[in-house]
Write a protein that holds these residues in place. Structure first.
Motif, mmCIF file in Angstrom:
data_model
loop_
_atom_site.group_PDB
_atom_site.id
_atom_site.type_symbol
_atom_site.label_atom_id
_atom_site.label_comp_id
_atom_site.label_asym_id
_atom_site.label_seq_id
_atom_site.Cartn_x
_atom_site.Cartn_y
_atom_site.Cartn_z
ATOM 1 N N ASP A 48 0.837 -1.189 0.000
ATOM 2 C CA ASP A 48 0.000 0.000 0.000
ATOM 3 C C ASP A 48 0.878 1.248 0.000
ATOM 4 O O ASP A 48 1.557 1.533 0.985
ATOM 5 N N ASP A 49 0.896 1.945 -1.124
ATOM 6 C CA ASP A 49 1.631 3.220 -1.222
ATOM 7 C C ASP A 49 3.151 3.044 -1.296
ATOM 8 O O ASP A 49 3.892 3.955 -0.885
ATOM 9 N N CYS A 95 -6.218 4.078 -2.876
ATOM 10 C CA CYS A 95 -6.182 2.677 -2.434
ATOM 11 C C CYS A 95 -7.326 1.831 -2.993
ATOM 12 O O CYS A 95 -7.115 0.944 -3.803
ATOM 13 N N ASP A 356 -0.387 -0.589 -4.835
ATOM 14 C CA ASP A 356 -1.663 -0.125 -5.414
ATOM 15 C C ASP A 356 -1.555 1.195 -6.165
ATOM 16 O O ASP A 356 -2.373 1.505 -7.000
ATOM 17 N N GLN A 357 -0.532 1.983 -5.847
ATOM 18 C CA GLN A 357 -0.181 3.138 -6.682
ATOM 19 C C GLN A 357 1.174 3.632 -6.218
ATOM 20 O O GLN A 357 1.795 3.012 -5.363
ATOM 21 N N LYS A 369 -0.573 10.834 -2.691
ATOM 22 C CA LYS A 369 -0.638 10.327 -4.082
ATOM 23 C C LYS A 369 -1.700 11.128 -4.861
ATOM 24 O O LYS A 369 -1.580 12.318 -4.973
HETATM 25 CA CA CA Z 1 -2.632 2.904 -1.414
#
Ligand code: CA
Length: 519
Positions: A48-49, A95, A356-357, A369
């Protein structure tokens, strides 16, 4: 001696039986056996991130630093033994939306997850459905973040919402469960437990989805002192004044200097006023944290930096906790690959590492983000697939989160429904990029919230990024070759008038093709 003579006889009989079987089955039997052997296991690790900048295997701003400090040695090894995608993107840098696109092969407007904590539109196909039908055992462990939607995997344990770093609760088919310890290690342990008890006669797919390194970046105690005396290189754009952009960049609230919290983000606090989820730590765990960071907090309180000096201090402390969180994820990747090796199945298992990004690590002065700009639209994507992906590959084709569901389905020989937005990138992994592969990607972000990034549409190709902040009617165009850090929109420059027309037409083409009427 009699026994010694009979062993070769038994062996000879076995060989003859095998030969007779092979002759009887003929080429069909051989093909069926080969097809079965070709169905690989799939381990999908999603974080995540986690920014592309903070992976050693990439060629990005902090890659050399990460290699030197051994931040991601296990993730880097996947890239060395497999390949990485340098042009991997999300379609909505947040997310839940990115996770929903990964699961459904559809952009946000079609799967219903345009913002945080929204469920996938009821009845939509997700890739575990096809893998189960194809005979795979499936599991989902960790951060899910799909509101009321539940995984359709055979086995699942998910964090509620964002989940907690310390002593997290998980939701399973039987309700909520409490777990003691640090989330990243628990997710790795639970994944290994499931792998050990699986039916070894069938292929498997497991989604190992970490909460880390999501804000507010709480590391595992074994890394409290790691990097303490190291200087993390600053980005050249740490003090960007956004002079080259339209109003949204001036109005956002994601600057390290002005918006990152000293208490909850950087854990600078007085006495026993523990911030956020650090209240979840036991007294002994809090004491261990204080022993490591108490002196740092005292130094900060005594020196009271301000202005650029304060921003620089915040950047260093933010980055160190962020990298410490990643280090525990990397440990988990190493443990899972170690298990695959010990079972002798590493060569028949695809291991995918993605986030996820992307994320801002101080570039343009930011964390978080959301934007179509480079750091947030890029998703790290690394694939180790022995015998298929040539070691050390660097794929340049433009892939997107809408491609994962189709890709995993093709890997498993499973059904891919018609009408999806993405396309399997298995041919690219095999080194055969289709001639008609996409040359631009579509982007639509919807969610103005605490960071005040307004909704925007956009398109990016290998040279330009076009963004449309449609609430204010503002547009930006960036020439990524001449201005890779995107400091100056060239929208009003007459030299780019023709390019602007081409990019606007491409954006409208994609919007129409994907039937996006959500604006
Ligand atoms: Ca994320």
């Amino acid at each position: 001696m009699k026994n010694a003579v009979r062993i070769p006889d038994a062996l000879l009989r076995s060989v003859l039986v095998a030969l007779a079987l092979a002759l009887a089955l003929g080429p069909l039997g051989a093909n069926a056996a080969a097809a079965k052997a070709a169905r690989p296991n799939i381990v999908f690790v999603l974080t995540d991130d986690h920014s592309l900048q903070t992976i050693g295997a990439y060629d990005s701003r902090l890659s050399a630093f990460c290699r030197e400090q051994k931040v991601t040695p296990n993730i880097d090894r996947l890239a060395a033994r497999g390949g990485l995608f340098v042009n991997s993107f999300c379609g909505n840098s947040l997310c839940s939306p990115s996770r929903a696109s990964i699961l459904t092969g559809l952009h946000s407007h079609a799967n219903g997850v345009m913002n945080l904590d929204e469920p996938i539109r009821p009845g939509l196909w997700t890739y575990p459905d096809s893998l189960r039908e194809a005979g795979y055992q499936t599991a989902m462990i960790g951060k899910w973040h799909m509101a009321g939607s539940r995984p359709t995997t055979d086995h699942w344990r998910i964090l509620p919402g964002q989940g907690d770093y310390w002593h997290p609760e998980f939701i399973g088919p039987g309700g909520r469960e409490k777990h003691a310890g640090y989330a990243t290690d628990i997710i790795t342990d639970m994944s290994l437990d499931w792998l050990r008890q699986r039916d070894k006669a069938r292929p498997f797919m497991i989604m190992v989805q970490h909460k880390a390194p999501h804000r507010n970046w709480i590391p595992a105690p074994r890394y409290y002192h790691w990097l303490a005396d190291v200087h993390v290189p600053e980005p050249a754009t740490l003090f960007d004044d956004y002079a080259g952009r339209t109003s949204p960049a001036h109005n956002q609230k994601m600057e390290i200097g002005r918006h990152m919290s000293l208490a909850s983000d950087l854990k600078v606090f007085q006495g026993t006023n523990w911030p956020g989820e650090m209240k979840r730590m036991s007294a002994a765990e809090q004491a261990e944290w204080l022993a490591a960071f108490g002196p740092r907090n005292a130094r900060f309180t005594n020196s009271q930096p301000t202005g650029k000096e304060l921003t620089r201090w915040k950047y260093q402390e933010y980055m160190k906790d962020y990298l410490r969180c990643i280090k525990a994820v990397d440990d988990g990747v190493g443990r899972i690959v170690g298990y695959l090796k010990s079972e002798g199945i590493e060569d028949n298992t695809v291991v995918i590492y993605a986030s996820d990004q992307g994320f801002y690590n101080g570039e343009h002065g930011w964390f978080d983000k959301r934007w179509i700009y480079e750091e947030s639209i890029h998703m790290p994507l690394i694939v180790q697939w022995p015998g298929v992906v040539k070691p050390g590959s660097r794929f340049k084709a433009m892939v997107q989160n809408i491609d994962y569901a189709e890709t995993f389905s093709e890997m498993a020989g499973a059904t891919i429904p018609a009408g999806l937005h993405g396309r399997s990138f298995v041919p690219i992994l095999r080194g055969q990029t289709p001639a008609d592969w996409r040359r631009s990607i579509y982007y639509h972000y919807y969610a103005p919230d605490s960071h005040d990034v307004p909704p925007h549409l956009g398109v990016r190709n290998d040279r330009y990024t076009l963004a449309n902040f449609y609430e204010t009617g503002e547009w930006e165009l960036y020439d990524l070759k001449k201005d890779p850090q995107q400091m100056h929109s060239v929208l009003g420059d007459p030299k780019y008038a023709k390019t602007l027309g081409i990019m606007k037409a491409e954006l409208m083409r994609l919007k129409t093709d994907f039937r996006d009427e959500s604006q």
